[in-house]
Design an enzyme around this catalytic site. Sequence first.
Site, mmCIF file in Angstrom:
data_model
loop_
_atom_site.group_PDB
_atom_site.id
_atom_site.type_symbol
_atom_site.label_atom_id
_atom_site.label_comp_id
_atom_site.label_asym_id
_atom_site.label_seq_id
_atom_site.Cartn_x
_atom_site.Cartn_y
_atom_site.Cartn_z
ATOM 1 N N MET A 78 -8.073 -0.546 1.145
ATOM 2 C CA MET A 78 -7.437 -1.143 2.081
ATOM 3 C C MET A 78 -7.418 -0.237 3.063
ATOM 4 O O MET A 78 -7.528 -0.812 4.238
ATOM 5 C CB MET A 78 -5.844 -1.156 1.548
ATOM 6 C CG MET A 78 -5.552 -2.197 0.438
ATOM 7 S SD MET A 78 -6.556 -3.776 0.534
ATOM 8 C CE MET A 78 -6.086 -4.505 1.834
ATOM 9 N N GLU A 79 -7.609 1.179 3.103
ATOM 10 C CA GLU A 79 -7.940 1.709 4.286
ATOM 11 C C GLU A 79 -9.059 1.439 4.743
ATOM 12 O O GLU A 79 -9.417 1.355 6.223
ATOM 13 C CB GLU A 79 -7.778 3.361 4.018
ATOM 14 C CG GLU A 79 -6.390 3.839 3.756
ATOM 15 C CD GLU A 79 -5.681 3.478 2.538
ATOM 16 O OE1 GLU A 79 -6.478 2.799 1.515
ATOM 17 O OE2 GLU A 79 -4.374 3.737 2.402
ATOM 18 N N CYS A 110 0.505 -1.341 -0.189
ATOM 19 C CA CYS A 110 0.000 0.257 0.169
ATOM 20 C C CYS A 110 0.855 1.314 -0.091
ATOM 21 O O CYS A 110 1.942 1.204 0.629
ATOM 22 C CB CYS A 110 -0.824 0.039 1.215
ATOM 23 S SG CYS A 110 -2.548 -0.749 0.952
ATOM 24 N N HIS A 111 0.407 2.323 -0.647
ATOM 25 C CA HIS A 111 0.951 3.547 -0.830
ATOM 26 C C HIS A 111 0.672 4.661 0.379
ATOM 27 O O HIS A 111 -0.668 4.468 0.635
ATOM 28 C CB HIS A 111 0.648 4.184 -1.951
ATOM 29 C CG HIS A 111 1.136 3.530 -3.351
ATOM 30 N ND1 HIS A 111 0.187 2.647 -3.732
ATOM 31 C CD2 HIS A 111 2.041 3.577 -4.219
ATOM 32 C CE1 HIS A 111 0.722 2.240 -4.921
ATOM 33 N NE2 HIS A 111 1.775 2.554 -5.107
ATOM 34 N N ASP A 129 -12.112 -7.830 21.319
ATOM 35 C CA ASP A 129 -11.237 -7.796 22.634
ATOM 36 C C ASP A 129 -12.050 -7.236 23.701
ATOM 37 O O ASP A 129 -11.569 -7.913 25.067
ATOM 38 C CB ASP A 129 -10.136 -6.530 22.381
ATOM 39 C CG ASP A 129 -9.224 -6.249 23.479
ATOM 40 O OD1 ASP A 129 -8.993 -7.192 23.977
ATOM 41 O OD2 ASP A 129 -8.974 -5.147 23.629
#
Lengths: 156, 156, 156, 156, 156, 156
Positions: free
Chosen positions: B109-110, B74-75, B124
């Site tokens: 992807m973000e 990823c950039h 969690d």
Amino acid sequence: MEKLSHFDETGRARMVDVSEKAQTRREATAAAFVAMDQRVLAALPQNPKGNPLETARFAGIQAAKQTAMLIPMCHPLPLSFIDVAATITEGGIAIEATAATTAGTGVEMEALTAASIAALTVYDMCKALDKGIVIREVRLLRKTGGKSGDYTAADR
Amino acid sequence: MEKLSHFDETGRARMVDVSEKAQTRREATAAAFVAMDQRVLAALPQNPKGNPLETARFAGIQAAKQTAMLIPMCHPLPLSFIDVAATITEGGIAIEATAATTAGTGVEMEALTAASIAALTVYDMCKALDKGIVIREVRLLRKTGGKSGDYTAADR
Amino acid sequence: MEKLSHFDETGRARMVDVSEKAQTRREATAAAFVAMDQRVLAALPQNPKGNPLETARFAGIQAAKQTAMLIPMCHPLPLSFIDVAATITEGGIAIEATAATTAGTGVEMEALTAASIAALTVYDMCKALDKGIVIREVRLLRKTGGKSGDYTAADR
Amino acid sequence: MEKLSHFDETGRARMVDVSEKAQTRREATAAAFVAMDQRVLAALPQNPKGNPLETARFAGIQAAKQTAMLIPMCHPLPLSFIDVAATITEGGIAIEATAATTAGTGVEMEALTAASIAALTVYDMCKALDKGIVIREVRLLRKTGGKSGDYTAADR
Amino acid sequence: MEKLSHFDETGRARMVDVSEKAQTRREATAAAFVAMDQRVLAALPQNPKGNPLETARFAGIQAAKQTAMLIPMCHPLPLSFIDVAATITEGGIAIEATAATTAGTGVEMEALTAASIAALTVYDMCKALDKGIVIREVRLLRKTGGKSGDYTAADR
Amino acid sequence: MEKLSHFDETGRARMVDVSEKAQTRREATAAAFVAMDQRVLAALPQNPKGNPLETARFAGIQAAKQTAMLIPMCHPLPLSFIDVAATITEGGIAIEATAATTAGTGVEMEALTAASIAALTVYDMCKALDKGIVIREVRLLRKTGGKSGDYTAADR
């Protein structure tokens, strides 16, 4: 019924104080599955110059070290071992990640974070072929060590 | 068949060069689902002092900014907007994450990273009650902008 | 003689203000060499399950994205491309790293950081055999773009 | 011949499991040399308002803490001491970095990372004068503690 | 009355979407004051080998680059300039930090974060002498650029 | 008079070597105050969908984990507990942050960093209404554990 230890009496999310917990060896293994159709699986290069699943493995290992930065109520702790495996199987790529520590709290989140980021890395490298790839069944397979006892996921 | 742009001619994973791509507005939305049984859902505190789903939202927003640190190919790019919603629904908690940029590459992807980390944060906070909680269906819902065109996931 | 732009008139180190510099494509390539004797080179596994030089490549790519966090006077900037190659040659492993951006400042430090961290990763994976491995000749090979003009290192 | 512990039986890079290793004090010292000609050395400001070599020292100290984020097979561990010295000598600037921990694994990579980043920081601050500056001889000088015994580099 | 843009109509904290904002030069300067008594000020070493206020300056510069990682609703953006000054004055150490960008949103938080972390670094280096040191008056001094117009703090 | 342990005999800032210090439980609590006028306080949304002070709490907790990355002479160490409270009071928002560890050095800086970043997060969310908000009195309230003994701030 057990208490949700991550919330105080007013329902506010909080970090659990692990100062008094015993420093023992704790290990956890998590899994994720990247479902993709045969066309994409077949396009994945596999050759001596660098199996692309290695990218996912390294991404998962590095992500495990970032867990406390990513998950707010996680404690920063040293890790004595991390491993991630990525295997081509029927219908997709199976990820399995293990983390270990000698500390006062478990490493389930480290294993789950490693598995998730490895799976996302596979998605990233295949999304040019199929944006509809889905990550399924991110889950804890087993944990050992610590006061809450060992855990093994039921078969699926 | 299309090429897997994340691999070179020898099959080695690589970053795509986006130097020549147009700087246009790009947006992506991703989803994740944290499946948990009714007992755990009922135990989630909800009150004016701090809805715990907020923890997941913030974790997702912060994780989106870390995407390039987590996903090797990823950039690193500026982000003009990130939002994460976490909603209690039938059978679990639905996460939806959106990211936007004006840049030479997309933000799928973000959005996916934000959704994944928000889902892991929910895990969690609930794992004290049920370690068998599973994160399902991490996937891209839609994207707009960029040369490869818009994308909308098929209904499920 | 030219001025050292990273120091103010009192000799204090400072970041250069690049607000007014043109946003043009800039690219830089750097090299490093990990000198090791034949015994260690021969022990490096090379096989279809994952060429270990891949670890160095990924470490270098990820490190390039961290450059501004590591080098105090570097500007944080988006990167449009990063690549790292690691090749076994006579007497050791040659690393070559390239970074590119469209921004108001160059990416020499990104390329050099990628090469350095890839070289250190090779050291890390081989140090069990020989702690005397040395990293040599970390240097800029060439840069293009920007007002200061292109640069190509003299042959060695 | 010894085994390369960073690779499994199939040649896949892996992290060594240090769960069972003794928690003892371990220390390592590494060096790097930034070769530059007399013209650049003479241009380096040195004055009471802030010796620029300080920038390199701080960068090295901060980088040591990032080692596990940068080197994939390194374990995240607490550090009890880090120091970096940068000294102007004949033909360039000599960097020496020391790291210490009480843990189950050594800190060679922390010392080497500190030395490398300090050297890159010097390059960054001098590159306006000479892009041909080269970083030479990044290497481990000595280590103490741990089962593999002490190590001292041969003279050069 | 103006709206609090960081909250949606239900009062939920959110990131502001800056996709449509003009990419113009924006600059901000912030201040902090570390109040300490004369005894501690006199003990601060000041000499050619490295003025200790330099440590605070570098810490502030590096912290500015981390702002979006630290402040949840901040956008990650490139920075074209950061500077931090630390000056011994009557009753303590005055910190002033400036950040600049060419982007769709301002850099007030970058300047404030730099000033805060520089002030904390001073505290860290002096706390052995006086744990009662207090950081006062962390505030924005001025900002320029952007649609909301320029701002200059009133005198104090 | 006591020595400033963060400086060597030549006045150079340095990290204190804590290798020989006892691993005991250490805890610290710090405070910060975000002064704002009644108009801004009244505009802060408070409702069941997500109290905005939660954003500040999470930012503070996450920042505590980043302390060693931000403050150069701080040691990276595991944390067994972090909590941040943000309370609306007369004239502003009072922040209180606590950190704990079992380690060879204290956690004053972790508590102070958490308080500072939580305060900056409040500023960020309110700056659309009033850029003149000031962060006041960032200070250590108390610490326990360690050789230097307990400390409690004088009343104000």
